[in-house]
Structures are given as structure tokens and as C-alpha cells.
Design a protein around this motif. Structure first.
Motif, PDB file in Angstrom:
ATOM      1  N   HIS A 116       0.812  -1.231   0.000  1.00 30.40           N
ATOM      2  CA  HIS A 116       0.000   0.000   0.000  1.00 30.40           C
ATOM      3  C   HIS A 116       0.844   1.279   0.000  1.00 30.40           C
ATOM      4  N   GLY A 117       1.819   1.337  -0.877  1.00 31.32           N
ATOM      5  CA  GLY A 117       2.600   2.569  -1.026  1.00 31.32           C
ATOM      6  C   GLY A 117       3.843   2.654  -0.177  1.00 31.32           C
ATOM      7  N   MET A 118       4.064   1.710   0.751  1.00 30.62           N
ATOM      8  CA  MET A 118       5.287   1.704   1.556  1.00 30.62           C
ATOM      9  C   MET A 118       6.431   1.158   0.708  1.00 30.62           C
ATOM     10  N   LEU A 119       7.535   1.895   0.633  1.00 32.98           N
ATOM     11  CA  LEU A 119       8.661   1.470  -0.190  1.00 32.98           C
ATOM     12  C   LEU A 119       9.510   0.445   0.547  1.00 32.98           C
ATOM     13  N   LEU A 120      10.054  -0.500  -0.218  1.00 37.05           N
ATOM     14  CA  LEU A 120      10.811  -1.615   0.345  1.00 37.05           C
ATOM     15  C   LEU A 120      12.250  -1.206   0.640  1.00 37.05           C
ATOM     16  N   TRP A 129      19.301  -0.438   3.009  1.00 35.06           N
ATOM     17  CA  TRP A 129      19.264   0.173   1.672  1.00 35.06           C
ATOM     18  C   TRP A 129      17.812   0.453   1.260  1.00 35.06           C
ATOM     19  N   PRO A 130      17.520   1.707   0.841  1.00 34.35           N
ATOM     20  CA  PRO A 130      16.166   2.016   0.329  1.00 34.35           C
ATOM     21  C   PRO A 130      16.023   1.545  -1.120  1.00 34.35           C
ATOM     22  N   LEU A 131      15.819   0.236  -1.308  1.00 37.83           N
ATOM     23  CA  LEU A 131      15.869  -0.382  -2.637  1.00 37.83           C
ATOM     24  C   LEU A 131      14.914   0.278  -3.622  1.00 37.83           C
ATOM     25  N   SER A 182       6.224  14.321  -0.199  1.00 40.82           N
ATOM     26  CA  SER A 182       7.527  13.807   0.234  1.00 40.82           C
ATOM     27  C   SER A 182       8.195  13.060  -0.921  1.00 40.82           C
ATOM     28  N   LEU A 183       9.524  12.974  -0.855  1.00 41.32           N
ATOM     29  CA  LEU A 183      10.272  12.298  -1.919  1.00 41.32           C
ATOM     30  C   LEU A 183       9.873  10.823  -2.006  1.00 41.32           C
ATOM     31  N   GLU A 184       9.635  10.200  -0.855  1.00 43.12           N
ATOM     32  CA  GLU A 184       9.228   8.792  -0.837  1.00 43.12           C
ATOM     33  C   GLU A 184       7.879   8.604  -1.522  1.00 43.12           C
ATOM     34  N   ARG A 185       6.928   9.471  -1.218  1.00 45.52           N
ATOM     35  CA  ARG A 185       5.604   9.371  -1.852  1.00 45.52           C
ATOM     36  C   ARG A 185       5.705   9.706  -3.336  1.00 45.52           C
ATOM     37  N   LEU A 186       6.554  10.672  -3.670  1.00 45.97           N
ATOM     38  CA  LEU A 186       6.723  11.061  -5.074  1.00 45.97           C
ATOM     39  C   LEU A 186       7.205   9.871  -5.904  1.00 45.97           C
ATOM     40  N   VAL A 187       8.247   9.204  -5.416  1.00 43.26           N
ATOM     41  CA  VAL A 187       8.808   8.062  -6.148  1.00 43.26           C
ATOM     42  C   VAL A 187       7.792   6.924  -6.227  1.00 43.26           C
ATOM     43  N   GLY A 188       7.142   6.618  -5.103  1.00 45.01           N
ATOM     44  CA  GLY A 188       6.150   5.547  -5.099  1.00 45.01           C
ATOM     45  C   GLY A 188       4.984   5.833  -6.036  1.00 45.01           C
ATOM     46  N   TYR A 189       4.535   7.073  -6.040  1.00 45.97           N
ATOM     47  CA  TYR A 189       3.376   7.457  -6.849  1.00 45.97           C
ATOM     48  C   TYR A 189       3.716   7.430  -8.344  1.00 45.97           C
ATOM     49  N   TRP A 191       6.623   6.068  -9.979  1.00 45.35           N
ATOM     50  CA  TRP A 191       7.278   4.919 -10.617  1.00 45.35           C
ATOM     51  C   TRP A 191       6.654   3.572 -10.254  1.00 45.35           C
ATOM     52  N   LEU A 192       6.058   3.449  -9.076  1.00 49.64           N
ATOM     53  CA  LEU A 192       5.557   2.146  -8.639  1.00 49.64           C
ATOM     54  C   LEU A 192       4.038   2.044  -8.650  1.00 49.64           C
TER      55      LEU A 192
END
Length: 559
Positions: A116-120, A129-131, A182-189, A191-192
Motif C-alpha cells: 500500500h505505497g510503503m517502499l521496500l 538500503w532504500p531499494l 515527500s520524496l518517498e511518496r513522489l517516487v512511489g506514486y 514509478w511504482l
């Protein structure tokens, strides 16, 4: 400049490397694999066999993996690299890296959805490592680099502006400010997920656009372009200014199978512009007539530009509704062009073509009826049977492939040609048409994926709602001023963006605003009319200075 229309189109529109030897074979294999993948997912076979069924985001990711890898293999990092006939080691590395980060999405998709949007993150060498953060950042960076190579800097700059706006929204002016992403939400939204890069624009590219581009490439390979040209000369060549009118008719007919203004210019213009000049038309006017006619070809159903398919999905209507809305403006635009060319012929006192140079109308028409059959089948399946565009064009492609093969049996061949030799020649023609269609899709694939960044930024930040207040502040309640500003925005963005990306940017920002403010001003603006308005002024960018690639293509021919 090359005299061959296909090579001329590539020189102007694509600027890809002239690969030779094993590199050319490698690219051809990758391109053919992409085409076979698209035909597989469009066919009923995965469902019949119960194997190879792909859902939305995974198949979009595979589509983008092919587009990005081919882009790095074919387009050099710098202008000097584009003259090489081999693939550099860095280009090969970037192509492989693009495949890895893109294919991660379908391979890990089930796990991505469950989180649910949490990055691995993974542990290694005592470090957390933030893979997926690394994969996402690499993916976006590689996509922007592929776009820069294929389309230039403008679309990259626009996308970066929207990414910066997403992260630093709290620092923006009050009218368009937001709390920031946030950068984490940006990347998840981006690219993933399935809303931005892997959103609606790329979905339409996978489901419809690739197949229609392939259909057009196969028709051109079969010889339909030359048939439409001869038919146009046979219909109007004898009238005053006949070559100019033939150029307009031929471009309109070619526009029904081609979604590219530049391809239309070089396909018909290679033949029509020299004939117009021979009959007394100045070189500048000969080129201008071809450009105007070819640009409007993107409006001509059944195969309009790629943006038309995205429009249908974006609005939530069938593609046939878009076709019905576009057909009358398209026909009116060509009637106007024919009238203008007639006035130019009167001013220059031009005559028709000599009778000996005009093909016989009935014989010409009958000689190419087999080219019309796949188009008739396509229109029948779309309009009468109400099939989806993807299914309709898939079966039309199969029919067209059969026609290309059969052509080698009914054409006059050498007496010593065996059945096997003729069949092999037909198969080679089909394969070359498939590779040509795939190469035409590279720029569209990366363009719609990058435009997805903009669409995603607009939806994730609420910019579309903020634009209502901003535009009201600029234009007040004057809907006509707003329409004018929208048209200017399309033309300005069109300096650096291809039609599809231009349409996506402006439609995501302005279409809803136009409808809402139109209602507030007491006007009912149908959503399809607003989107076609944006689409039309976007495609006009192909003949609007200073870039105007369609005009550049015509100038190369008319000299």
C-alpha cells in the motif's frame, strides 16, 4: 537529405543512429519482440490458453521497457553520437539498466500492491538500503534521459518543473501552493503506481496506439501510400492547379492511416511537391500546401494521432465518439484547403496536368481495392460491431498481413520464382513493416510516459483545482479570452513538445477549467469540444515556427 521517404522521415523526426551489422540485427530483434508482445496481449490467445495474461500496470511497464531500451540503443547522447553505426558501451549499459528498473515493477507488482505505497528497504553489509527509492529515482532519471535523446530538452524541462512543484508546493505562490509531496511518496506514486508514469497515457499507448501505428506502417509497406497518391492525381489532376489539389487529397487519405504529420509530408510530398513546382507553383507555396494538408491529416479518422486515443480514455468515452466529433471539422478543413489552393492557382494562372500524366481513374481505383479492405473492416468493426479499438485493429492487422503475403503471389514476378521464394518475400515485407511500426513507436512511448509525470503531478497536488482560481484571476469571466490564451499556450508548448505530450499537458491543466468557467459564463462547452480544441492547436505546432518539423520536412523536399 535522403530521397527515400522513410529515411527522410527518420532523419527529420527521429534522428536515430544508422546502425549496421550485428547492432542492426540486435535492434531489429528487440523491435520485432516488442511488436510480437503487443500482438500477443491484443489477441484472445492468453485468455484461450490461460497463460500469459497481464494486468494493467505490468504490461505498461513491459511496454515502457521496450521503448526505453530501444531509445538508448538507437539515439546517441549527443548529436555527434547519432552518426555512429554502432551502439556505445554506455548506451548499452543504460539500455540494460532501463530494462532492469522497469521490469522490477511487473516482477514485484503483487508485493508492491500489498504494501500500500510503503517502499521496500533491504539490509546488506550492515546498511539499510532504500531499494525501491533507488529503483524509482533511477527509473525517472532514465526516462527523462531517454526523452531528452528522442525529443529534446523541452519536455524534460516541463516535467522537471512539475516534479519540483510537487515537492516544494508549500513554497509556491498562494494561488497554486499545496502542502508538498515527500520524496518517498513522489517516487512511489510516479514509478511504482498506476496513476502517473504508468497511468492512462501509457495504458492507451499499450492498448491502442501501438497497434494503430503498426497498422499504418504495414499499409504503407504494402503500397497504400502510393495508391492514395495515384488515386488523388486521377481524381483532380486535370483541374486548374491539379497537383496542389492532389497533394491535399492524397495527404487527407494518407492521414487516415498515419498519425504523424512528418510521415505524411514525406510520404506524399516526395511526389506532389516536385509536380506542383513543375506546373508553376513557387517552391514556398508548394511546400506550404503540403504542410497544411499533412498537419490536418492527424484529424482524419479512422486513425487520428495518438492523442485521439488518449482523449477517449481521458474523457471516458468510446473512440468512435471522438471520431464522430472530429470527422466534420476534418472534412471542412480539407474543403477549405482545396478552395484556397484553387484561389492560388487562379492568381498564378496555373493549368491542370497534361492528360498523358494523369492515371486512369477507374483502373487506378480498382488496382488498389485490396488496400481499402482492411480499412473497411476496421471501420465496420469499430462502428457497426462496436468492438474496442484494440480488438478491431488487431484483426484488421491480421487481414493486412495476409494481403501483403498474397500480393507476392498475384503480382507479376519472375518466371523462375518458386512458391517458397514468393512466400519468403512476403514474410520479409511483413517483418520489415512490423519493425518500421515499432521504430515509429519509440518516441511516442517515451513521450506519453514522461507526460504521465505531468498528469500525475497535477492530480497528486490538486493543481487542476488551483488552476481555476489562477485562470479566473488572469482572464476574469471572459471565456473567449481564455480560449485564446489556451490556444497560445498550445502553440508555445508545441515549440518543444510533440502533439501527444502537448495535448496531455494542456488538457490536464486547462480542459476542466474551460468547461467550468464556460458554465459560469452561461455557455455550455461540451467536454469533447474542449479536448478537440486543445488537440487541434497542439497539432498546429508541427507547422508553427520556430521548430515546425512538418515545415522543415517540406522545405527539405521543395528546397
Amino acid at each position: 537529405m535522403s530521397a527515400d521517404p522513410q529515411l527522410l522521415a527518420e532523419e527529420i523526426e527521429f534522428k536515430s543512429k544508422p546502425l549496421q551489422g550485428s547492432w542492426a540485427i540486435l535492434v531489429s530483434i528487440v523491435a520485432l519482440s516488442w511488436c510480437l508482445f503487443q500482438l500477443w496481449i491484443a489477441s484472445p490467445l492468453p485468455f484461450s490458453l490461460g497463460w500469459g495474461i497481464l494486468i494493467d500496470v505490468p504490461k505498461r511497464a513491459i511496454h515502457l521497457a521496450f521503448a526505453m531500451s530501444l531509445c538508448f540503443l538507437l539515439y546517441g547522447a549527443r548529436e555527434s553520437h547519432r552518426r555512429r553505426n554502432y551502439v556505445g558501451k554506455w548506451d548499452l549499459l543504460l539500455a540494460l539498466l532501463a530494462v532492469v528498473v522497469t521490469l522490477y515493477v511487473p516482477l514485484a507488482y503483487t508485493d508492491i500492491v500489498e504494501r500500500h505505497g510503503m517502499l521496500l528497504n533491504i539490509n546488506g553489509f550492515g546498511i539499510n538500503w532504500p531499494l525501491e527509492m533507488i529503483i524509482g529515482l533511477l527509473g525517472v532519471a532514465l526516462l527523462l534521459e531517454a526523452t531528452r535523446r528522442a525529443l529534446g530538452l523541452p519536455l524534460v524541462i516541463v516535467s522537471l518543473v512539475f516534479l519540483i512543484y510537487s515537492v516544494f508546493g508549500q513554497s509556491m505562490p498562494e494561488l497554486i501552493s499545496h502542502k508538498g509531496v515527500s520524496l518517498e511518496r513522489l517516487v512511489g506514486y510516479h514509478w511504482l503506481g498506476g496513476e502517473a508514469i504508468f497511468g492512462i497515457p501509457l495504458d492507451v499507448s499499450v492498448s491502442f496506439v501501438f497497434l494503430f501505428v503498426l497498422f499504418g506502417a504495414l499499409l504503407e509497406r504494402a503500397g497504400a501510400g502510393k495508391y492514395f497518391l495515384d488515386l488523388a492525381f486521377a481524381m483532380v489532376g486535370r483541374y486548374r492547379g491539379g497537383p496542389a489539389k492532389a497533394a491535399i487529397l492524397a495527404s487527407g487519405m494518407t492521414g487516415t492511416i498515419s498519425g504523424s504529420s512528418i510521415a505524411n509530408v514525406v510520404t506524399t510530398g516526395t511526389f506532389t511537391i516536385p509536380v506542383m513546382r513543375k506546373m508553376g507553383m513557387p517552391a514556398i507555396k508548394a511546400g506550404a500546401i503540403e504542410v497544411a494538408a499533412s498537419t490536418n491529416g492527424q484529424l482524419m479518422p479512422p486513425i487520428m494521432g495518438a492523442a485521439a486515443f488518449i482523449m477517449a480514455e481521458y474523457i471516458g468515452i468510446s473512440y468512435m465518439e471522438v471520431v464522430k466529433a472530429a470527422i466534420i471539422p476534418a472534412l471542412i478543413s480539407y474543403m477549405a484547403l482545396l478552395y484556397i489552393s484553387h484561389l492560388e492557382a487562379l492568381k498564378l494562372n496555373l493549368k491542370g496536368m497534361p492528360k498523358a500524366d494523369i492515371p486512369h481513374l477507374w483502373n487506378t481505383f480498382v488496382s488498389g481495392l485490396h488496400y481499402l479492405l482492411p480499412i473497411i473492416v476496421l471501420v465496420y468493426l469499430l462502428m457497426i460491431k462496436r468492438w474496442t479499438p484494440g480488438s478491431a485493429v488487431f484483426y484488421s492487422i491480421l487481414l493486412l498481413m495476409a494481403i501483403i503475403l498474397l500480393q507476392h503471389f498475384w503480382r507479376p514476378n519472375r518466371a523462375d520464382d518458386s512458391v517458397f521464394v514468393r512466400f519468403r518475400s512476403g514474410v520479409i515485407d511483413v517483418i520489415q513493416g512490423m519493425i518500421s511500426g515499432t521504430r515509429n513507436m519509440i518516441t511516442i512511448g517515451v513521450a506519453v510516459a514522461t507526460a504521465g509525470i505531468i498528469v500525475g503531478a497535477v492530480s497528486s497536488t490538486g493543481l487542476n483545482n488551483a488552476m481555476v482560481g489562477l485562470v479566473e484571476a488572469i482572464a476574469g469571466n471572459n471565456i473567449y479570452l481564455l480560449l485564446g490564451l489556451t490556444a497560445v499556450l498550445c502553440l508555445v508548448l508545441g515549440i518543444g513538445l510533440p502533439t501527444t505530450a502537448n495535448y496531455l499537458v494542456v488538457a490536464s491543466l486547462m480542459a476542466g477549467v474551460l468547461v467550468e468557467l464556460g458554465s459560469a459564463a452561461g455557455l455550455t462547452l461540451p467536454i469533447i469540444a474542449v479536448h478537440l480544441f486543445v488537440f487541434y492547436f497542439g497539432l498546429l505546432a508541427d507547422d508553427t515556427p520556430p521548430v515546425c518539423l512538418a515545415a522543415y520536412a517540406a522545405s527539405a523536399i521543395s528546397r
